[in-house]
Scaffold this active site. Structure first.
Site, mmCIF file in Angstrom:
data_model
loop_
_atom_site.group_PDB
_atom_site.id
_atom_site.type_symbol
_atom_site.label_atom_id
_atom_site.label_comp_id
_atom_site.label_asym_id
_atom_site.label_seq_id
_atom_site.Cartn_x
_atom_site.Cartn_y
_atom_site.Cartn_z
ATOM 1 N N ASP A 167 0.884 -1.393 0.118
ATOM 2 C CA ASP A 167 0.005 -0.039 0.097
ATOM 3 C C ASP A 167 0.741 1.288 -0.146
ATOM 4 O O ASP A 167 1.469 1.656 1.156
ATOM 5 C CB ASP A 167 -1.053 0.136 1.078
ATOM 6 C CG ASP A 167 -1.980 -0.958 1.225
ATOM 7 O OD1 ASP A 167 -1.809 -2.196 0.338
ATOM 8 O OD2 ASP A 167 -2.893 -0.814 1.969
ATOM 9 N N LYS A 230 -6.735 3.697 -3.625
ATOM 10 C CA LYS A 230 -7.423 3.334 -2.067
ATOM 11 C C LYS A 230 -7.519 4.735 -1.613
ATOM 12 O O LYS A 230 -6.935 5.746 -2.034
ATOM 13 C CB LYS A 230 -6.349 2.806 -1.339
ATOM 14 C CG LYS A 230 -6.608 2.591 0.418
ATOM 15 C CD LYS A 230 -5.568 1.870 0.829
ATOM 16 C CE LYS A 230 -5.539 1.999 2.327
ATOM 17 N NZ LYS A 230 -4.498 1.379 3.130
ATOM 18 N N LYS A 266 -10.426 0.114 -2.479
ATOM 19 C CA LYS A 266 -10.059 -0.131 -1.197
ATOM 20 C C LYS A 266 -10.537 1.240 -0.342
ATOM 21 O O LYS A 266 -9.729 2.132 -0.093
ATOM 22 C CB LYS A 266 -8.766 -0.427 -0.623
ATOM 23 C CG LYS A 266 -8.651 -0.859 0.819
ATOM 24 C CD LYS A 266 -7.103 -1.253 1.046
ATOM 25 C CE LYS A 266 -6.907 -1.393 2.585
ATOM 26 N NZ LYS A 266 -5.519 -1.927 2.740
#
Length: 330
Positions: A167, A230, A266
Site C-alpha cells: 500500500d 485506495k 479499497k
C-alpha cells in the site's frame, strides 16, 4: 444463505485470480476532460444508506462476505510482535468457530493482514500455510514525503520480506499542482519496484481538495499500473466517504470500459460499523457488479469493523448482543 467465498489456498491473492492491470501511456486528454458534478455526487451518496435494506439471513450472508474482504490492520507506533500475532490469529479465526459452524461458514478468514514494514516477517510467519496475504504500507507512510529513492527501496525491502501487497502513498502536491506527469512517473516507479506484489495506491483523498482531483488522480494511478486505488491512510482528518467512493468507483468503471482491465477499490479509515460495510457493499454491487465483490477487487481497510460484524452475527445466532470487549481484535 446465499454467499460465495472460495476456500482454496490462494483465492485471496489477486495475482491468482484476475489479469493484472498493465497500465497504459499517460492520456492527458482523458485526464483533462474529467468533470465532477459535486452537488449531484453528494445527492446520490446521501441516498445510499436508505436504498437497500438487507435483513435476517441475507444480512448475515453480506456480513460474512464483508469479513472475507477486510484488510485487518494495525498501524500504530506501539505495535509489537505480540499484537501482530494476535491480529493474525484473528484473521485466521475472525468469528468464534461455533458461530461459523451454525452459519455454515467454517474456514472463513479475512482478506489480508496490513502492517508496517517492521512487522512483515512476524505476520508472514504467523500466517504461514493459510493463504492469507500480508500487505505492508510503504513509501514513507502516511505522509509520503521521504526521499524518493528511499520510498522505492522501502517497497523493495517489503517485498523481499514477504509482503504480497504493498500500500503506497502518492505525493499529494502532484495532484494539487496538476502535475499529472510527475504523479504518473512516481506511480509507475512504485509499480515496477513491487514486482509480483500487487500495489494499492493510497490517494489520501481528504487532502486532494476537490472530487475532480480525486477522479483525475484515480485515473492517472490506474494508467500507471495500480492494481488497487485506495481512499486514505486512515491518518487524515477526513478518510473514506461515500461521495469520494462514488467518484473513485466510477473512475474504475471508466477505466475498465476503456481498457478491459479491472482495478480494485479499497475504502479505508472511519468504516467501523457493520451497517456501514453493508452500504459500501451495496454501492459496489450497484456501480461495478458482483465481480468486484471478491477479495481480489475489493477490500475494507479496517480494524474495529470486524468486532462490530462479529457482534451482529452473534445476535443473529443467539438473539442477544454481546459486549464489545468480548470481540477484541489485537
Amino acid at each position: 444463505m446465499q454467499t460465495t467465498i472460495q476456500q482454496d489456498a490462494t483465492h485471496q491473492l489477486p495475482q491468482a485470480v484476475e489479469p493484472r492491470n498493465p497500465g497504459m501511456e499517460l492520456d492527458l486528454d482523458w485526464v483533462q476532460a474529467v468533470q465532477a458534478n459535486t452537488s449531484a455526487i453528494e445527492r446520490r451518496a446521501k441516498t445510499l444508506p436508505g436504498r437497500r435494506s438487507v435483513k435476517k439471513e441475507h444480512q448475515a450472508a453480506w456480513l460474512l462476505k464483508a469479513i472475507s474482504l477486510i484488510d485487518l490492520t494495525t498501524l500504530s507506533g506501539d505495535d509489537t510482535e505480540g499484537r501482530v500475532k494476535r491480529l493474525c490469529a484473528k484473521a485466521k479465526q475472525p468469528v468464534r468457530e461455533e458461530l461459523l459452524e451454525t452459519l455454515g461458514m467454517s474456514g472463513l478468514t479475512t482478506g489480508a493482514i496490513c502492517v508496517y514494514h517492521d512487522m512483515i516477517e512476524t505476520a508472514v510467519t504467523a500466517l504461514d500455510g493459510t493463504g492469507i496475504p500480508v500487505a505492508a504500507v510503504s513509501t514513507g507512510f502516511p505522509a509520503g514525503l521521504s526521499p524518493f529513492h528511499l520510498r522505492v527501496e522501502e517497497i523493495r525491502q517489503s517485498v523481499a520480506a514477504g509482503a504480497a501487497e504493498i500500500d503506497i502513498v502518492i505525493t499529494r502536491r502532484h495532484v494539487l499542482q496538476g502535475n499529472w506527469q510527475a504523479l504518473y512517473d512516481e506511480m509507475k516507479a512504485f509499480r515496477e519496484a513491487c514486482g509480483d506484489a500487487h500495489v494499492k495506491a493510497i490517494l489520501a483523498t481528504g487532502e486532494l481538495g476537490t472530487l475532480r482531483n480525486v477522479y483525475k488522480a484515480s485515473l492517472v494511478c490506474m494508467m500507471a499500473g495500480a492494481d488497487f486505488i485506495k481512499t486514505s491512510t486512515g491518518k487524515e482528518s477526513v478518510n473514506a466517504t461515500l461521495p469520494v467512493s462514488l467518484v473513485m468507483i466510477r473512475a474504475i468503471r471508466d477505466y475498465y470500459d476503456r481498457t478491459g482491465y479491472r482495478v480494485g477499490y479499497k475504502p479505508a479509515g472511519g468504516i467501523s460499523k457493520a451497517k456501514d460495510a453493508l452500504v459500501y457493499l451495496s454501492l459496489i454491487k450497484d456501480e461495478l457488479g458482483d465481480r468486484w465483490l471478491q477479495p481480489d477487487l475489493f477490500r475494507f481497510g479496517a480494524s474495529s469493523l470486524l468486532g462490530d460484524i462479529e457482534r451482529q452475527l452473534e445476535h443473529r445466532v443467539t438473539g442477544k448482543y454481546s459486549a464489545g470487549h468480548r470481540h477484541a481484535i489485537g
